[in-house]
Design an enzyme around this catalytic site. Structure first.
Site, PDB file in Angstrom:
ATOM      1  N   HIS A 170     -14.703  24.302  -2.613  1.00 58.44           N
ATOM      2  CA  HIS A 170     -13.569  24.430  -1.695  1.00 58.44           C
ATOM      3  C   HIS A 170     -12.422  23.597  -2.240  1.00 58.44           C
ATOM      4  O   HIS A 170     -12.627  22.465  -2.661  1.00 58.44           O
ATOM      5  CB  HIS A 170     -13.987  23.925  -0.312  1.00 58.44           C
ATOM      6  CG  HIS A 170     -13.046  24.285   0.796  1.00 58.44           C
ATOM      7  ND1 HIS A 170     -11.802  23.720   0.895  1.00 58.44           N
ATOM      8  CD2 HIS A 170     -13.158  25.155   1.824  1.00 58.44           C
ATOM      9  CE1 HIS A 170     -11.185  24.233   1.970  1.00 58.44           C
ATOM     10  NE2 HIS A 170     -11.990  25.107   2.540  1.00 58.44           N
ATOM     11  N   ARG A 172      -3.622  25.082   5.650  1.00 60.59           N
ATOM     12  CA  ARG A 172      -2.719  25.960   4.898  1.00 60.59           C
ATOM     13  C   ARG A 172      -2.347  27.190   5.723  1.00 60.59           C
ATOM     14  O   ARG A 172      -1.228  27.691   5.625  1.00 60.59           O
ATOM     15  CB  ARG A 172      -3.372  26.353   3.567  1.00 60.59           C
ATOM     16  CG  ARG A 172      -3.348  25.206   2.543  1.00 60.59           C
ATOM     17  CD  ARG A 172      -4.234  25.503   1.350  1.00 60.59           C
ATOM     18  NE  ARG A 172      -5.647  25.260   1.667  1.00 60.59           N
ATOM     19  CZ  ARG A 172      -6.658  25.941   1.158  1.00 60.59           C
ATOM     20  NH1 ARG A 172      -6.425  26.940   0.328  1.00 60.59           N
ATOM     21  NH2 ARG A 172      -7.895  25.640   1.467  1.00 60.59           N
TER      22      ARG A 172
END
Lengths: 606, 251
Positions: free
Chosen positions: A236, A256
């Site tokens: 990740h 994000r």
């Protein structure tokens, strides 16, 4: 009197995360007598840590969404090595599974018109993730737990399995011990469902909890089941890098999705520099368009920060390597900047990302509404695992099923965020359903048939006590394995280093065989760690072997010596089975061609 | 990089409530939490040290303990919030039966939850191709969502004096399960009514609102103000309101 208790079930479910609980609920609903063993307490499994949401094409926020788009997104994210039938079932059934969760008491965030709210996530064309702030996993596991405890299921908490019992190619149960008092337990079952999660604990920097030691994968491999795509481990892109004690802790992709941007130490948004060809047409080419996308503008394209995880992770590593990283070896993830756009940004961030706010405030003394976070890649998810039949989730061993992260196929070379929680529900349900119907046709085997196997297993488990403190320290072996995998089979791989890792793993296996612990069997963490080493070393070796074999870069697997995608490799999966001598036997298996209708779904969404 | 210093951890060790404190001296670094220190002791000085933990991210609620006498999650307690010039005491939660070292038997909590009538969904507002659908406004779910943040660490149960001092485990379900009942009662999709059970079987009346539970909640849930008091009010409304009573008699 035998030194163990015996329990008998129609269906034994191993693991009580999302997939295990969903499987247990389904099997029970179909009339099976169900037992669940779980390594931790109920409601604590790794599912609880999932943050962003569960992907389901319900089209609440953007009605252009449907299962065909979700299917195409999943296949593209997985670089077409996915089992397309699983991707199809997943895309079609996920919405129903989400609604069902709501009908069991889950409370999702709402749209203005009162429906389940959906958010943007990397690799998903439309806002698709049903969520609850950034604690969706908690909502899911609690809902399944609170529903499950009223379905007549027996839960064996804090119990670890040592072996599966297989006779004549059919799994008839398992043997293990409960951790609290160290007592041995025999489980006889007509069908067994593995739902044990991932393998993150084989790496030094991981977002995974301690339970993720690859038990299901190792149990299945030793029982003769075929393993698939073991080279594909997801790193990740955003884990915490500071302070050292929380290195690897996940920072949700939701940051994000809500408008957070990645910057290097020069303040540059470096993700605009490298947008892969197959995503160019669907990616924003300027910051303003990216921002509008995160705020729900349907005519804008997603910012490059929301490209797939494999790609973002490698871009971050590139920046750090080139000397453009943050002070503690990561890059900056900035959500505070949205104050330029939103007058109430502080409240907005706290409402949308409460756990992240809390996590940084408490563990890093940092206020994410005011300052950028420092982040870097962390081992997060195992795309590979136990090979299963797409419809039934049965493995290559009769009566042995697998679902969730420990099973392979849905995600191919790279998983999209949000596709894991929906995976757990869709295939957990299917595994429970088919395990229950398989069990109906089987007679249970008695304990005598496996007495020898059990005796061997107990002797093996007791051995660390016989060696006592003069044996090898299990914590040291575990730490060395984690460093080995992190440094040599991590986010960037190269032949010489993988070979070095394999030779280290073999040495560690020898040391693990002479590990010793003091004390007694009551809640003895050293003993638990010594026994977990078998699983960790088994899966580590399989990951390294498959990683050595795949001579190309694709999805989660990046080879420095073969940095490009190779079309020929795009048509094969790697399978591993236990050979006659016990050693892993690796095979290249061609990907099955997609039926015309699914091919069309891919084409129309290109 | 990280600066190091020396610290002493006074950890309660023993089995089935028999035992005492053992001191461990340890080099510690900037940014460490108590669970890091316990792990380091385990790896280097006492491999059989019993401790329950899982996510080490404050999300699962497994590593509850009493640190310098306060109920806390070991994984979320940073060493720089403690006075390291004195030994840091770490001991198991005292309200639950002891198993070993820092591990307690919390199974009572799981049996309590089993007793609370589960979610009972109201009829859907419509049916779509993928199942039943409900329309609910965000404002109407904000409150139950607050209670659903609970990670079941049971620190509120540990500190509640009705349980801790008075041992009324069979009469009182404790703050954790009052907020569980509250999220069901306040869920707009739920049709059930648990008020009578709260009054008679779950002992909501025993809580005298000292707010100790709210103070220790690692999720910052307003247990007393937002769950216990409103439920007490609902119980009063339903069972003790004289006008309501009159109304019921004539009905």
């Amino acid at each position: 009197m035998p030194g163990y208790s015996t329990f008998e079930y129609d269906v034994l479910v191993v693991g009580a995360g999302g997939a295990g609980l969903r499987a247990a609920i389904e099997a029970s609903a179909r009339g099976a007598k169900v037992g669940v063993v779980t390594k931790s307490l109920l409601g604590k499994a790794h599912t609880v840590m999932a943050e962003g949401g569960m992907a389901a094409a319900m089209g609440h926020v953007d009605d252009r969404d449907n299962w065909r788009v979700h299917f195409a997104d999943t296949m593209r994210g997985g670089q077409y090595l996915n089992n397309w039938r699983m991707a199809e079932l997943h895309a079609k059934e996920a919405p129903e599974r989400v609604r069902e969760l709501e009908s069991w008491g889950a409370i999702f965030d709402r749209t203005r018109d009162g429906r389940i709210l959906q958010r943007n996530f990397g690799g998903h064309r439309y806002p698709r993730l049903a969520h609850v702030g950034d604690r969706t996993g908690l909502e899911m596991i609690r809902t399944l737990q609170d529903h499950g405890i009223h379905q007549g299921i027996t839960f064996h908490m804090e119990t670890t399995l040592l072996t599966l019992l297989v006779i004549g190619g059919r799994c008839i149960g398992a043997f293990g011990y409960e951790r609290e008092r160290g007592r041995y337990q025999l489980y006889l079952a007509r069908a067994v469902v593995l739902a044990t999660g991932g393998i993150g604990r084989a790496f030094a920097i991981t977002s995974n909890s301690w339970e993720y030691t690859g038990d299901g994968q190792a149990l299945a491999f030793h029982a003769g089941a075929t393993m698939l795509d073991m080279e594909f481990v997801q790193f990740h892109p955003t884990g915490m890098v500071w302070p050292p004690s929380v290195k690897g802790l996940l920072v949700t992709e939701g940051v994000r999705g809500e408008g957070g941007v990645l910057r290097n130490k020069d303040g540059k948004r470096f993700m605009f520099d490298d947008i892969p060809e197959n995503y160019r047409s669907s990616t924003a080419d300027n910051p303003e368009e990216g921002w509008l996308y995160t705020q729900g503008d349907k005519n804008s394209r997603r910012p490059p920060e929301l490209l797939t995880r494999d790609h973002v992770a490698r871009c971050i590593r590139r920046e750090v390597k080139a000397g453009r990283g943050s002070p503690h070896g990561g890059v900056f993830l900035d959500i505070a900047w949205i104050k330029e756009k939103l007058p109430n940004s502080v409240e907005h961030i706290k409402k949308k990302l409460p756990s992240m706010y809390h996590q940084f405030k408490q563990l890093a003394d940092l206020d994410i509404t005011q300052q950028p976070m420092e982040i870097g890649p962390t081992t997060h998810y195992m795309m590979g695992g136990i090979k299963v039949d797409a419809d039934t989730q049965m493995t290559s061993v009769g009566g042995l099923f697998a679902a969730g992260e420990c099973a392979a196929g849905l995600h191919g070379a790279n998983r999209l965020g949000g596709n894991s929680l929906s995976d757990l529900l869709v295939f957990g349900k299917r595994a429970g359903e088919h395990a229950a119907s398989f069990a109906t046709g089987q007679t249970a085997m008695g304990a005598p048939a496996v007495r020898d196997q059990i005796e061997q297993c107990i002797a093996h488990a007791e051995a660390p006590f016989n060696r006592g403190m003069s044996g090898e320290n299990p914590f040291s072996i575990q730490a060395e394995l984690q460093e080995t995998m992190q440094n040599l089979v991590g986010i960037v791989r190269i032949e010489s280093e993988i070979e070095e890792a394999l030779s280290k793993i073999r040495t560690l296996k020898k040391r693990a065989a002479i590990a010793g612990v003091g004390g007694n069997r009551e809640y003895n963490t050293g003993w638990h760690t010594a026994l977990d080493l078998d699983s960790l070393l088994t899966v580590a070796e399989l990951v390294a072997l498959a990683g050595l074999e795949r001579k190309e870069s694709r999805g989660g697997h990046f080879r420095d010596d073969y940095p490009n995608k190779d079309a020929a490799w795009g048509e094969v999966n790697l399978e591993i089975t236990r050979g006659p001598s016990g050693h892993p036997d690796l095979q290249r298996v061609p990907v099955r061609p997609m039926p015309a209708d699914l091919q069309a779904a891919v084409e129309e969404n290109k | 990089m990280a600066t190091t210093s020396q610290a002493t951890f006074r950890i309660w060790r023993g089995e089935n409530n028999k035992g005492g404190y053992v001191d461990f001296s340890l080099e510690v670094e900037e940014g460490m939490v108590v669970l890091d220190a316990v792990h380091r002791i385990q790896a280097t000085q006492a491999t059989d040290l019993g401790v329950r933990w899982n996510c080490k991210a404050g999300k699962c609620g497994s590593c509850s303990a009493e640190i310098n006498g306060s109920p806390k999650l070991m994984c979320m307690t940073r060493l720089n919030t403690l006075d390291l010039t004195k030994p840091v005491t770490v001991e198991p939660m005292r309200t639950f039966p002891h198993v070993k070292d820092l591990v307690t038997d919390v199974s009572w909590n799981f049996t309590v939850k089993q007793r609370i009538p589960p979610f009972q969904r109201r009829p859907p507002d419509s049916h779509g191709p993928d199942g039943p659908q409900w329309r609910v406004r965000q404002q109407d779910v904000d409150r139950p969502q607050e209670f659903r943040k609970c990670i079941e660490c049971f620190l509120c149960q540990d500190v509640c004096h009705v349980l801790r001092e008075h041992h009324m485990h069979d009469k009182f379900i404790g703050p954790r399960f009052i907020i569980h009942a509250a999220q069901l009662e306040m869920n707009p999709l739920d049709d059930g009514n648990r008020l009578e059970a709260l009054k008679d079987d779950f002992g909501i009346g025993y809580c005298n609102i000292t707010k100790c539970c709210t103070k220790v909640c690692p999720e910052g849930i307003h247990i007393t103000d937002n769950a216990i008091i409103p439920l007490k009010e609902r119980v009063v409304d339903q069972f003790y309101d004289p006008l309501q009573k009159l109304f019921r008699i004539f009905k």
